[in-house]
Design a protein around this motif. Sequence first.
Motif, short mmCIF file in Angstrom:
data_model
loop_
_atom_site.label_atom_id
_atom_site.label_comp_id
_atom_site.label_asym_id
_atom_site.label_seq_id
_atom_site.Cartn_x
_atom_site.Cartn_y
_atom_site.Cartn_z
N ILE A 40 38.84 7.74 -25.62
CA ILE A 40 38.40 8.01 -24.25
C ILE A 40 39.58 7.87 -23.31
O ILE A 40 40.29 6.86 -23.33
CB ILE A 40 37.26 7.06 -23.84
N ALA A 41 39.78 8.88 -22.49
CA ALA A 41 40.80 8.79 -21.45
C ALA A 41 40.25 8.11 -20.21
O ALA A 41 40.89 7.25 -19.61
CB ALA A 41 41.31 10.18 -21.09
N SER A 42 39.02 8.49 -19.80
CA SER A 42 38.46 7.95 -18.56
C SER A 42 36.95 8.11 -18.55
O SER A 42 36.42 9.11 -19.04
CB SER A 42 39.06 8.67 -17.35
N ASN A 43 36.29 7.11 -17.99
CA ASN A 43 34.90 7.26 -17.58
C ASN A 43 34.75 6.80 -16.13
O ASN A 43 33.74 6.25 -15.73
CB ASN A 43 33.95 6.49 -18.50
N ASP A 44 35.79 7.07 -15.36
CA ASP A 44 35.83 6.65 -13.96
C ASP A 44 34.92 7.56 -13.13
O ASP A 44 35.37 8.54 -12.53
CB ASP A 44 37.28 6.71 -13.45
N PHE A 45 33.65 7.21 -13.10
CA PHE A 45 32.64 8.05 -12.45
C PHE A 45 32.93 8.27 -10.97
O PHE A 45 32.53 9.28 -10.40
CB PHE A 45 31.25 7.45 -12.62
N GLN A 46 33.65 7.38 -10.35
CA GLN A 46 33.95 7.50 -8.93
C GLN A 46 35.01 8.56 -8.64
O GLN A 46 35.04 9.11 -7.53
CB GLN A 46 34.43 6.15 -8.38
N HIS A 47 35.89 8.84 -9.60
CA HIS A 47 37.05 9.67 -9.29
C HIS A 47 37.23 10.89 -10.19
O HIS A 47 38.12 11.71 -9.92
CB HIS A 47 38.33 8.83 -9.37
N LEU A 48 36.46 11.04 -11.25
CA LEU A 48 36.69 12.17 -12.15
C LEU A 48 36.50 13.51 -11.45
O LEU A 48 37.21 14.48 -11.75
CB LEU A 48 35.78 12.07 -13.37
N ASP A 49 35.54 13.60 -10.53
CA ASP A 49 35.37 14.87 -9.81
C ASP A 49 36.61 15.18 -8.97
O ASP A 49 37.05 16.34 -8.89
CB ASP A 49 34.10 14.87 -8.96
N THR A 50 37.20 14.16 -8.36
CA THR A 50 38.42 14.36 -7.58
C THR A 50 39.57 14.80 -8.47
O THR A 50 40.34 15.70 -8.11
CB THR A 50 38.81 13.06 -6.85
#
Length: 324
Positions: free
Chosen positions: A142-152
């Motif tokens: 997994i690279a990221s599950n940063d729900f706050q910033h993945l859309d950005t």
Amino acid sequence: MSITPRAAEPVDIDKYGPYGRPPSKPPAEARKQTRPGPAFPNRIGTSEYPAEPGRYHLYAGHPCPFSQRVMIVRALKGLEEVLSVSILDPMRDSRGWALREGEGHGLDEVNGFAFLSEAYRASGFEGHYSTPVFWDRTANRIASNDFQHLDTDVATAFDAWATREIDLYPENLRGEIDELNEFLYEKVHNGPYKCGFAPTQEFYDTEVRSLFAALDELDARLADRRYLFGDRITLSDIRLWVTLVRFDAVYVTHFKANLRRIADYPNLWPYARDLYQIDAFRDTTNFDHIKRHYFGTHTWINPSRIVPVGPDLDWEAPHGRETK
């Protein structure tokens, strides 16, 4: 290496139990946070995780508003060939998000995982298995599950491969967008969950008033402009919209966020329809998945698991927002 996709066993809440319920917290603590932070808070587009076509695979669920944010950005920018995706089964038991064949979802053609938890365990994590998830095919984790910033990150890091030109996070508005996004997260996105998971009547009464005060403010803002920042769609519109599209279908009844419906607002309701009628918004919306997930898996709120038929809303009705 050839991957053979595997289907998870059918969901069985009676056998395995529900996915989980919000932990019991004192009201003051519950008010501060309604969800765990990301296990992999990495940003895509950095030296460690550079933006590269074909490198990342997205695991997303239609019920999850954070997943839909990423899916909308991906579609608006024309990145479907750059970022592959597996759509998760909307139903969960205690084993968490799963991959099964069905209407609107399917198997994992990249890793052959049957459960999203397998991706987390393969990356050295045990705990809360949330979506969206970016899997790094290069690092095989997994690279990221940063729900706050993945859309950005999707909106800004993949411009070199985007087939549609749209700037959802313009430089001259970033400070204002960030400020509004914080307001949207605390007051609007988390608001229905705070109502639905309220530990006391007093807590609920406070949070439901706060939620609708925020919606009233946004309705007034949209009285003289088509989108939140005028005549252009930004990340803020996407973040507000994923709450609006779930509101009357789920939040009004399931989470008791029922002072008003979005359909009762003179500006929010046409605004919501305006965005829905854009393919990227419409095509990433699955009301069946959304309703079955909330009503069918939050058994501590809806023990019968009965999924209501309504509401009967015409999302394709003319919105009249073109002249704003």
